[in-house]
Design a protein around this motif. Structure first.
Motif, PDB file in Angstrom:
ATOM      1  N   GLY A  40      16.073  10.288   4.294  1.00  0.00           N
ATOM      2  CA  GLY A  40      15.973   9.738   2.951  1.00  0.00           C
ATOM      3  C   GLY A  40      14.534   9.483   2.550  1.00  0.00           C
ATOM      4  N   PHE A  41      14.303   8.412   1.814  1.00  0.00           N
ATOM      5  CA  PHE A  41      12.975   8.068   1.310  1.00  0.00           C
ATOM      6  C   PHE A  41      12.222   7.273   2.370  1.00  0.00           C
ATOM      7  N   LEU A  42      10.936   7.617   2.541  1.00  0.00           N
ATOM      8  CA  LEU A  42      10.090   6.939   3.517  1.00  0.00           C
ATOM      9  C   LEU A  42       8.908   6.314   2.782  1.00  0.00           C
ATOM     10  N   LEU A  43       8.747   5.025   2.939  1.00  0.00           N
ATOM     11  CA  LEU A  43       7.607   4.302   2.376  1.00  0.00           C
ATOM     12  C   LEU A  43       6.697   3.901   3.516  1.00  0.00           C
ATOM     13  N   ASN A  44       5.477   4.396   3.479  1.00  0.00           N
ATOM     14  CA  ASN A  44       4.513   4.144   4.555  1.00  0.00           C
ATOM     15  C   ASN A  44       5.091   4.530   5.912  1.00  0.00           C
ATOM     16  N   GLY A  45       5.815   5.635   5.918  1.00  0.00           N
ATOM     17  CA  GLY A  45       6.341   6.211   7.149  1.00  0.00           C
ATOM     18  C   GLY A  45       7.667   5.663   7.624  1.00  0.00           C
ATOM     19  N   LEU A  46       8.209   4.658   6.929  1.00  0.00           N
ATOM     20  CA  LEU A  46       9.454   4.031   7.376  1.00  0.00           C
ATOM     21  C   LEU A  46      10.561   4.225   6.350  1.00  0.00           C
ATOM     22  N   PRO A  47      11.824   4.406   6.789  1.00  0.00           N
ATOM     23  CA  PRO A  47      12.937   4.547   5.833  1.00  0.00           C
ATOM     24  C   PRO A  47      13.048   3.332   4.921  1.00  0.00           C
ATOM     25  N   TYR A  48      13.270   3.609   3.666  1.00  0.00           N
ATOM     26  CA  TYR A  48      13.326   2.556   2.642  1.00  0.00           C
ATOM     27  C   TYR A  48      14.384   2.999   1.642  1.00  0.00           C
ATOM     28  N   ARG A  49      15.526   2.349   1.638  1.00  0.00           N
ATOM     29  CA  ARG A  49      16.644   2.782   0.802  1.00  0.00           C
ATOM     30  C   ARG A  49      16.371   2.440  -0.663  1.00  0.00           C
ATOM     31  N   LEU A  50      16.374   3.455  -1.503  1.00  0.00           N
ATOM     32  CA  LEU A  50      16.149   3.254  -2.932  1.00  0.00           C
ATOM     33  C   LEU A  50      17.487   3.095  -3.639  1.00  0.00           C
ATOM     34  N   ARG A  51      17.679   1.953  -4.285  1.00  0.00           N
ATOM     35  CA  ARG A  51      18.912   1.650  -5.007  1.00  0.00           C
ATOM     36  C   ARG A  51      18.526   1.103  -6.369  1.00  0.00           C
ATOM     37  N   GLY A  52      18.929   1.812  -7.419  1.00  0.00           N
ATOM     38  CA  GLY A  52      18.468   1.357  -8.723  1.00  0.00           C
ATOM     39  C   GLY A  52      19.254   1.889  -9.892  1.00  0.00           C
ATOM     40  N   VAL A  53      18.566   2.013 -11.024  1.00  0.00           N
ATOM     41  CA  VAL A  53      19.228   2.229 -12.308  1.00  0.00           C
ATOM     42  C   VAL A  53      18.465   3.247 -13.141  1.00  0.00           C
ATOM     43  N   GLY A  54      19.162   3.870 -14.073  1.00  0.00           N
ATOM     44  CA  GLY A  54      18.522   4.585 -15.162  1.00  0.00           C
ATOM     45  C   GLY A  54      18.169   3.596 -16.265  1.00  0.00           C
ATOM     46  N   TYR A  55      17.173   3.959 -17.089  1.00  0.00           N
ATOM     47  CA  TYR A  55      16.637   2.987 -18.048  1.00  0.00           C
ATOM     48  C   TYR A  55      16.193   3.699 -19.314  1.00  0.00           C
ATOM     49  N   HIS A  56      16.742   3.266 -20.458  1.00  0.00           N
ATOM     50  CA  HIS A  56      16.237   3.679 -21.766  1.00  0.00           C
ATOM     51  C   HIS A  56      15.459   2.513 -22.369  1.00  0.00           C
ATOM     52  N   GLN A  57      14.531   2.826 -23.273  1.00  0.00           N
ATOM     53  CA  GLN A  57      13.574   1.816 -23.717  1.00  0.00           C
ATOM     54  C   GLN A  57      13.991   1.061 -24.982  1.00  0.00           C
ATOM     55  N   ASP A  58      15.128   1.375 -25.594  1.00  0.00           N
ATOM     56  CA  ASP A  58      15.473   0.698 -26.846  1.00  0.00           C
ATOM     57  C   ASP A  58      16.288  -0.562 -26.584  1.00  0.00           C
TER      58      ASP A  58
END
Length: 894
Positions: free
Chosen positions: A331-349
């Motif tokens: 998956g995603f690695l931040l500074n070499g370590l696994p880091y689970r990304l959990r988030g949202v889509g975003y519109h600006q209005d």
């Protein structure tokens, strides 16, 4: 706004001077090189496309007085008083031209300086004049752009700035035909909806013509515990008539004002030219940017120092030291370590403002999403402003950035993208990268969203050629090459809609995921297609096709109407393009999806759709008009739906409890399940002061008390969670009318019960087996459902839906004798056939054939008396035709 006005800034200057002395260079001295004036007040605006408005002496006194940011558009409203203030009377969906005029004074000491007008965004095409002189045009509604105003600026006194904006819907031959996006499921607001500034610099300055960027390109090539390295390229413009001997100084300054690393690069700068100066910074024992756990930021300070030691220009920007990587297995690695990304889509209005939002609005949104536990945001489907990037840096939120290539890229039946459209796409991508590449939060450059509809493209997006004949790959390949040339340090991605979905043989779907480095799947199982449980196996299939490409889920979700509710999320088909979008079904989709996503740790990220409800004129759905209701928070960006609390319970460790279905206050049944989202060690539920039991270790933090019998009248519910620090509570109040307490009125086949005169119906519930169906034609994008007239009943809405097949009901009534009324509705096209209805071993209706009318549809009722013990059973058994029932009325007899 001037440099070195704060004590901390002055301390940093002293440090810089000391370093220059030690290096044997003439020290930098306090300066006044770059001045930024925010042009926010005093604007005049008209929505009419007037003539001669560019003349400095044009009479604009009758134009509206506005401040910038500004948009004339207000789009989307609810058909209730929850979640927003827009109404049918206040919306403005006009697309077209708007004019802005502003008088402003030339800054003091302007002689010999360079002047730039900086627009953070102007939608979607802008033309700019200063003092009657045409400065230029910008085509694209989402990115920052600057225009050199030096020659047109008066040496002193009053200046007149005129801007013409145009957000006309793109059509073949229109003024915006080559400006992305050509289509999309969101509304493109018009106006100067982000800040405008005047930037004044010395002739020797950091480049302001770098595609709206800072003129500084910094890349962290190493970020480890003992050392970090940053490679930089600084673009320096010499607008003077003579060559200049100067030095470029770059430094990283920590939060205490100490210089952690610096480099000084001498340079000879030719007149009228822009040069690129390379530098490297090496930081010992760096403090790394660690996402939400520790979003540490240095200040990256870049100075242009003239031969006499004066600082002719300076740019200061927050900078985080980190590395990011994406692995198909880890998956995603931040500074070499696994880091689970959990988030949202975003519109600006947002409600009441459209796109003309403030930094405080964005900060509120970031705080809301962090409260939910999100650690990543997919900025869709266009470039977002610097505010959200700055705040994401500070909050440790990882960002997916995207250009507005959405679904359609040709117009007027063309089978290839127009060269001007290709140029515009590349220009918008260039601006996206140059303006955001120094942000620690920015991780991914997305080159497209859902350009793989093929010939299955929804009708509301028509405007291009036949999807079967339009190949997106040439354009995608061009954008891939452009992105990699601009910033090879970050991966590209795109979001697909359709690959590997179950279409008919006549549908042709292109495979576009291979055009980018990373894969992203927008998949709405259980909403637009398939079943909720199909998501996980589908993702497994995509991974098997390209095991070396990291994969994410870029959209998933469902609509959720604040005022619509169901007693059983499986009671009937969801109306994904129409009205029936109960809040509970949205939660159901997210509950089932999250379980499947959590079971697949190889996904580099998951972004649900969507953080907030947003405006789109292709939808009439739920309890809203021109709003996509998939947000976890309403259009006001404050009112939180149940699904928000589900994610907070699972993603945020802070103790919480939340009783679901709070807004379902007038209950339809005297017996119901109660669901509480809780992440506490144990949770107790109380009804009118009576304990209904304690639960702990609930799956997905969702605790359910089944078969709760409500009291007639008021029902005060309290959920009490116990955690290490004490207790936390949530409450709700439901009402059970006296008449409702005595009846079970089941709207068979309905996810949401129909309205009935003088009584409350419940949605389909307590069934086993069968399928839900309807006599009505379902809604489609912007088109309402078409009801079927049914004679013989006052409850047309309830009788239009039905359950069919072989199925049973087990209704939790108290012991006793009951009058049961079974309602059946049939139409003239139905084939004759019989079925049986039983209650256990007792036959209620044998070889029953509902009446079939000669035309239209008709309702009939059968009344039966049943003695119930341990609940009431009704069994519908298919015979020569499928069994069916449209409504069940159960009333206790004395």
């Amino acid at each position: 706004m001037r440099s070195f006005t704060a004590p901390r800034a002055r301390a940093r200057l002293a440090t810089s001077v000391a370093c220059l002395i030690m290096a044997g260079v003439a020290p930098a001295v306090a300066h006044d090189a770059r001045e930024v004036t925010v042009l926010d007040a005093g604007w005049r605006f008209t929505a009419e496309d007037v003539e001669n408005a560019v003349a400095p002496d044009f009479a604009d006194a009758q134009w509206a007085q506005v401040s910038v940011p500004h948009s004339w558009n207000r789009v989307g409203y609810y058909k209730h008083d929850l979640g927003g203030t827009n109404t049918a009377a206040t919306v403005d969906k006009r697309l077209g031209v708007g004019w802005y005029r502003l008088h402003f004074a030339t800054p003091e000491g302007a002689k010999g300086k360079r002047h730039w007008l900086e627009f953070d965004a102007a939608s979607r095409v802008a033309k700019v004049w200063l003092n009657g002189t045409y400065l230029g045009e910008h085509r694209g509604g989402f990115s920052r752009f600057r225009l050199d105003a030096t020659a047109a600026m008066k040496p002193d006194g009053d200046n007149v700035l005129v801007v013409r904006v145009d957000n006309t819907q793109p059509k073949a031959g229109s003024s915006t035909a080559d400006v992305l996006p050509l289509s999309g499921d969101f509304f493109v607001h018009g106006g100067l909806y982000r800040p405008v500034r005047l930037v004044t610099t010395a002739p020797l300055h950091i480049d302001l013509a770098d595609a709206g960027g800072t003129g500084i390109r910094a890349t962290t090539v190493k970020a480890e515990k003992d050392q970090a390295q940053v490679d930089l390229v600084v673009r320096v413009a010499n607008d003077a008539a003579k060559a200049a001997k100067a030095s470029v100084k770059v430094s990283l300054v920590d939060r205490e004002g100490r210089e952690a690393a610096s480099a000084l690069v001498p340079s000879m700068l030719a007149p009228g030219k822009t040069a690129e100066v390379a530098a490297k910074l090496t930081v010992a024992s760096p403090h790394l940017w660690q996402g939400t756990a520790d979003p540490y930021l240095y200040d990256l300070v870049t100075q242009v120092i003239q031969g006499d030691g004066t600082v002719s220009d300076e740019v200061r920007q927050p900078y985080g030291l980190r590395t990011m990587a994406f692995d198909p297995d880890r998956g995603f690695l931040l500074n070499g370590l696994p880091y689970r990304l959990r988030g949202v889509g975003y519109h600006q209005d947002r409600d009441g403002k459209g796109w003309a939002i403030s930094r405080a609005d964005v900060a509120e949104d970031i705080a809301t999403l962090r409260d939910m536990g999100a650690n990543t945001i997919r900025l869709t489907h266009y470039q977002h402003g610097q505010d959200v990037h700055d705040l994401a840096d500070r909050a440790g939120i990882v960002v997916w950035d995207e250009i507005p290539l959405v679904s359609v890229w040709t117009l007027g039946g063309s089978k290839v993208a127009d060269p001007a459209l290709v140029a515009n796409a590349k220009a918008q991508l260039t601006e996206l990268v140059r303006q955001n590449q120094n942000h620690a939060a920015s991780a991914i450059w997305s080159i497209a969203n859902e350009v793989d509809f093929g010939n299955s493209i929804p009708s509301f997006m028509f405007g291009g050629a036949d999807g079967r004949e339009v190949d997106p790959m040439p354009l995608l390949n061009e954008l891939q090459k452009t992105a990699k040339a601009l910033d090879p340090s970050r991966p590209t991605a795109l979001a697909t809609c359709c690959e590997a979905r179950a279409f008919g043989s006549e549908v042709s779907i292109p495979t576009t995921a291979v055009a980018a480095d990373l894969g992203g799947a927008n998949r709405y199982f259980g909403w637009y297609f398939g079943k909720p449980g199909d998501l996980g196996p589908h993702l497994d299939g995509l991974r098997a096709k390209r095991p070396q490409q990291p994969l994410a889920v870029t959209e998933y979700g469902a609509g959720g109407a604040l005022t619509m509710h169901t007693d059983n999320v499986l009671g009937g088909p969801v109306d994904s393009r129409g009205a029936a979008q109960p809040e509970e079904y949205e939660s159901h989709i997210h509950e089932t999806a999250l379980a499947q996503l959590d079971a697949r740790p190889w996904l580099y990220a998951t972004w649900l759709w969507n953080s907030f409800d947003f405006a789109t004129t292709v939808r009439t759905e739920g309890d809203a008009q021109d709003i996509n209701t998939k947000g976890l928070i309403a259009y006001d960006h404050k009112t939180r739906k149940d699904a928000f609390w589900f994610y907070k319970a699972n993603w945020n460790a802070a103790p919480m409890v939340h009783i679901t279905s709070k807004r379902y206050t007038q209950r339809a049944y005297p017996v119901t399940d109660v669901k509480v989202y809780s992440n506490t060690a144990s949770t107790e539920l109380l009804l009118n002061g009576r304990s209904l039991g304690v639960k702990s270790d609930c799956p997905q933090k969702a605790c359910v008390w089944t078969g709760v019998r409500l009291d007639e009248g008021s029902n005060a519910l309290v959920a009490r969670g116990v955690h290490a620090g004490g207790t936390i509570e949530d409450s709700a109040n439901w009402m059970l009318a006296a008449e409702t307490a005595k009846h079970f009125l089941i709207d068979a086949g309905a996810l949401m019960a129909a309205k009935s005169e003088g009584r409350i119906l419940g949605s389909d519930n307590w069934f086993e087996g069968g399928n839900a169906a309807s006599l009505d034609k379902p809604a489609d994008y912007g088109k309402p459902a078409v009801p079927t007239a049914i004679t013989g009943t006052n409850d047309r809405g309830a009788l239009a839906t039905y359950r069919t097949g072989t199925f049973s009901y087990r209704v939790p009534v108290a012991d006793g004798r009951y009058k049961v009324t079974l309602w059946f509705a049939t139409h003239a096209m139905q084939k004759p056939g019989t079925f049986d209805v039983k209650s256990g071993k007792k036959a209620l209706l044998r070889k029953f054939q509902p009446a079939i009318p000669a035309s239209g549809a008709v309702a009939e009722a059968k009344v039966i008396t049943i003695k119930a013990k341990g609940g009431l059973s009704l069994d519908f058994v298919s015979g020569t035709s499928d069994a069916r029932v449209s409504m069940i009325e159960i009333e206790k007899l004395r």
